[in-house]
Design a protein around this motif. Structure first.
Motif, short mmCIF file in Angstrom:
data_model
loop_
_atom_site.label_atom_id
_atom_site.label_comp_id
_atom_site.label_asym_id
_atom_site.label_seq_id
_atom_site.Cartn_x
_atom_site.Cartn_y
_atom_site.Cartn_z
N GLN A 9 13.98 31.86 -0.75
CA GLN A 9 14.26 33.22 -0.29
C GLN A 9 14.08 34.20 -1.44
OE1 GLN A 9 17.20 34.00 2.64
NE2 GLN A 9 17.50 36.11 1.96
N ARG A 10 14.53 33.84 -2.65
CA ARG A 10 14.33 34.72 -3.81
C ARG A 10 12.83 34.92 -4.06
NH1 ARG A 10 18.80 32.20 -5.83
NH2 ARG A 10 17.63 30.58 -6.89
N LYS A 11 12.06 33.83 -3.95
CA LYS A 11 10.61 33.93 -4.14
C LYS A 11 9.99 34.84 -3.07
CE LYS A 11 9.94 29.38 -6.27
NZ LYS A 11 9.42 28.02 -6.03
N LEU A 12 10.47 34.71 -1.85
CA LEU A 12 9.96 35.54 -0.76
C LEU A 12 10.28 37.01 -1.01
CD1 LEU A 12 8.64 35.88 2.01
CD2 LEU A 12 10.85 35.33 3.04
N GLU A 13 11.51 37.28 -1.42
CA GLU A 13 11.89 38.66 -1.73
C GLU A 13 11.02 39.23 -2.84
OE1 GLU A 13 16.08 38.38 -2.59
OE2 GLU A 13 16.55 37.81 -0.51
N GLN A 14 10.78 38.42 -3.88
CA GLN A 14 9.93 38.85 -4.99
C GLN A 14 8.50 39.11 -4.51
OE1 GLN A 14 11.28 39.64 -7.92
NE2 GLN A 14 9.30 40.50 -8.39
N LEU A 15 8.00 38.25 -3.63
CA LEU A 15 6.65 38.43 -3.08
C LEU A 15 6.56 39.72 -2.27
CD1 LEU A 15 3.77 37.39 -2.62
CD2 LEU A 15 4.66 36.07 -0.69
N LEU A 16 7.59 40.02 -1.49
CA LEU A 16 7.60 41.27 -0.71
C LEU A 16 7.58 42.48 -1.63
CD1 LEU A 16 10.18 40.33 2.09
CD2 LEU A 16 7.68 40.51 2.32
N ILE A 17 8.25 42.37 -2.77
CA ILE A 17 8.27 43.48 -3.73
C ILE A 17 6.93 43.59 -4.44
CG2 ILE A 17 9.28 44.27 -5.92
CD1 ILE A 17 11.96 42.95 -4.90
N THR A 18 6.40 42.47 -4.95
CA THR A 18 5.13 42.53 -5.70
C THR A 18 3.95 42.89 -4.81
OG1 THR A 18 4.80 40.14 -5.48
CG2 THR A 18 5.85 40.92 -7.51
N SER A 19 4.02 42.55 -3.53
CA SER A 19 2.93 42.92 -2.62
C SER A 19 3.12 44.33 -2.06
CB SER A 19 2.83 41.91 -1.47
OG SER A 19 4.00 41.95 -0.68
N LYS A 20 4.16 44.99 -2.57
CA LYS A 20 4.46 46.40 -2.22
C LYS A 20 4.77 46.59 -0.74
CE LYS A 20 1.70 48.19 -6.03
NZ LYS A 20 2.57 48.26 -7.09
N GLN A 21 5.29 45.54 -0.11
CA GLN A 21 5.71 45.68 1.27
C GLN A 21 7.09 46.31 1.35
OE1 GLN A 21 5.01 42.22 3.76
NE2 GLN A 21 3.24 41.68 2.54
N ILE A 22 7.85 46.21 0.23
CA ILE A 22 9.17 46.82 0.17
C ILE A 22 9.52 47.08 -1.29
CG2 ILE A 22 10.51 44.67 0.09
CD1 ILE A 22 12.33 46.08 2.24
#
Length: 184
Positions: A9-22
């Motif tokens: 889940q932490r990796k997913l949250e980081q991916l959402l941030i780095t992909s600029k989705q949030i």
């Protein structure tokens, strides 16, 4: 969707941030809102419209190292659908989507469910290539089972109507022939 470990889940949250989705700050405030609303965080993100179900499923698949397929607008060949009974597809939220290298490609909500994958492989009688798909995408394909059944029923009824009409025509022709014989 698969249940994620805290690490994933932490990796997913980081991916959402780095992909600029949030945005990172927005993510933190949304986490607090989700806790206050007593809603799982990832569900809350989708409910509030910050990411789509497809975006979240794709990101989850990436974090988990699984192949992903978007089925929302797909049309699966009825012969492929016929390889997995509808009741089994619904029970496991798994749908056949194609064939590749003598394997059946199956999209699932939870492709990490090893027992389900083994059961499906045994049920079909061949190895599977498993993909992760969203619930929306899987439901779209499940609807195609019913659409194909309705189409087959309509075609069968049309054939019966045509055969009945032919039979009526033959009877009318026979009656005309009989009438002509009577007048001879």
């Amino acid at each position: 969707m698969s249940v994620l470990s805290e690490d994933n889940q932490r990796k997913l949250e980081q991916l959402l941030i780095t992909s600029k989705q949030i945005d990172a700050n927005k993510l933190m405030s949304l986490k607090q809102e989700a806790v206050a609303a007593k809603v799982p965080f990832l569900s809350y993100l989708v409910q509030q419209g910050h990411v789509t179900s497809e975006q979240l499923t794709k990101a989850t698949a990436e974090v988990m190292g699984l192949p992903y397929v978007n089925l929302v607008a797909s049309k699966v060949n009825p012969s492929i659908l016929g390889l997995l009974p509808q009741d089994v597809a619904e029970r496991f939220m798994a749908v056949p989507v194609g064939e590749m290298e003598n394997r059946l490609a199956v999209a699932m909500l939870d492709p990490n469910n090893v027992q389900a994958v083994d059961f499906l492989s045994n049920k079909i009688g061949r190895p599977l290539k498993v993909y992760m798909a969203s619930e929306e995408g899987i439901r779209h394909v499940l609807e195609q089972y019913n659409a194909d059944l309705q189409k087959a029923t309509s075609e069968a009824m049309s054939t019966v109507d045509t055969e009945l009409a032919s039979a009526d025509g033959v009877q009318e022709l026979a009656a005309l022939v009989d009438m002509q014989r009577d007048h001879m």
